[in-house]
Design an enzyme around this catalytic site. Structure first.
Site, mmCIF file in Angstrom:
data_model
loop_
_atom_site.group_PDB
_atom_site.id
_atom_site.type_symbol
_atom_site.label_atom_id
_atom_site.label_comp_id
_atom_site.label_asym_id
_atom_site.label_seq_id
_atom_site.Cartn_x
_atom_site.Cartn_y
_atom_site.Cartn_z
ATOM 1 C CG ASP A 83 49.432 38.520 65.577
ATOM 2 O OD1 ASP A 83 49.139 38.589 66.781
ATOM 3 O OD2 ASP A 83 49.561 39.527 64.842
ATOM 4 C CG HIS A 84 45.344 39.367 66.193
ATOM 5 N ND1 HIS A 84 44.621 39.930 67.231
ATOM 6 C CD2 HIS A 84 46.406 40.194 65.997
ATOM 7 C CE1 HIS A 84 45.230 41.035 67.634
ATOM 8 N NE2 HIS A 84 46.319 41.209 66.904
ATOM 9 C CG ASP A 105 41.790 38.782 69.300
ATOM 10 O OD1 ASP A 105 41.098 39.069 70.288
ATOM 11 O OD2 ASP A 105 42.074 39.607 68.408
ATOM 12 C CG ASN A 232 52.230 41.487 68.615
ATOM 13 O OD1 ASN A 232 53.104 40.923 69.273
ATOM 14 N ND2 ASN A 232 51.057 40.946 68.373
ATOM 15 C CB THR A 235 51.412 49.400 60.970
ATOM 16 O OG1 THR A 235 50.178 48.774 61.298
ATOM 17 C CG2 THR A 235 51.135 50.576 60.070
#
Ligand code: G3H
Ligand code: 13P
Ligand code: ZN
Length: 287
Positions: A83-84, A105, A232, A235
């Site tokens: 991710d990212h 990203d 996604n 949090t």
């Protein structure tokens, strides 16, 4: 059963539901996601950021997810994803470790730079049968902006640019900015549904929504109807974990030093959250 992310997304897109791409940070979060997927009969994507790769070791975290998925949920399609990723180097590292799906990203670069680097990364990845997600427009982060005063237009994905970007880079999925923001923040009062519809018409690939951990059911189903294939979630899992830990420690007169009990309870709290998300996304029973 480790399954290519591309396949999980394509099935969801055809089936008219979305899947969750859940961020893991450790053993507890990983097992919580795997068990939730198994109990709900749902495909899932388990993903890690660069920071998590630094924290747990890129290879170690990858092996942890792979082992848990294969051992505890052999009948469930589980994708593993970076991710990212912010550089070519991190994508190369993920490829070397064995990830079959990455996000590059470049959303904070100019349109031209983002396009050029994404294109190079996609060529590199496709040669190795690794699928690529990129981001156009930019999804802001809690803390970097005062969300009350945010100029959303500066962050939004432009449908015309999206068409050119996807055609030239040949990416496999696109993360969009339609009023969403990372973290639990008071976001745009309504997502820009019209913009999402236009993006969906302009590109023929799965669309990914970052930062929608705190979205309620109504919004979730409205964006699924308009092309969102994957949400996604980070949090919401961190909060479930940490809040449970704090509660356990506060409620005990003599705090248990059995770390497995404390972390085991936190793991259960994360699992409950993952199951709730799977229900909302509509992927229950789609394994
Ligand atoms: O969008 C991704 C995450 O919420 C940021 O996570 O702190 O692991 O980079 P990180
Ligand atoms: P949240 O932090 O809002 O859950 O977003 C997660 C995300 O987009 C990870 O890429
Ligand atoms: Zn994100």
């Amino acid at each position: 059963m480790i399954t290519p992310v591309k396949e999980i997304l394509e099935r969801a897109r055809k089936g008219g539901y979305a899947v969750g791409a859940f961020n893991t940070v450790n053993l507890e979060t990983t097992r919580a996601i795997v068990e939730a997927a198994l109990e709900m009969g749902s495909p899932v994507i388990i993903q890690m950021t660069e920071k998590t790769m630094e924290y747990g070791g890129g290879r170690g975290m990858y092996q942890l997810v792979k082992n848990d998925a294969e051992f505890y949920a052999p009948s469930i399609p589980i994708g593993i994803h970076l991710d990212h990723g912010h550089s070519f180097e991190i994508v190369e590292r993920a490829a070397e470790i064995g990830y079959n799906s990455v996000m590059y990203d470049g959303s904070r670069k100019s349109f031209e730079d983002n396009l050029e680097t994404t294109k190079k990364i996609t060529q590199f990845c496709h040669d190795k049968e690794i699928s690529v997600q990129a981001e156009l427009g930019s999804v802001p982060y809690l803390g970097e902006v005062n969300v009350g005063e945010i100029d959303w237009d500066k962050y939004m994905t432009d449908p015309v640019q999206a068409e050119k970007f996807v055609a030239e880079t040949e990416i496999d999925s696109l993360a969009v900015a339609i009023g969403n923001a990372h973290g639990f923040v008071k976001e745009r009062s309504e997502p820009d549904y019209e913009r999402l519809e236009k993006i969906n018409q302009a590109v023929n690939i799965p669309l990914i929504l970052h930062g929608a951990s705190d979205w309620e059911n109504g919004r979730v189903s409205e964006v699924i109807k308009r092309g969102i294939t994957c949400f996604n979630v980070d949090t919401a899992l961190r909060l479930a974990f940490v809040n449970n830990l704090i509660k356990s420690v506060r409620e005990q007169e003599n705090v248990s030093f059995d770390v497995r009990k404390l972390l085991g309870d936190a793991r259960e709290a994360v699992k409950k959250t993952v199951k709730e998300k799977i229900k909302i996304f509509g992927s229950e029973g789609k394994a």
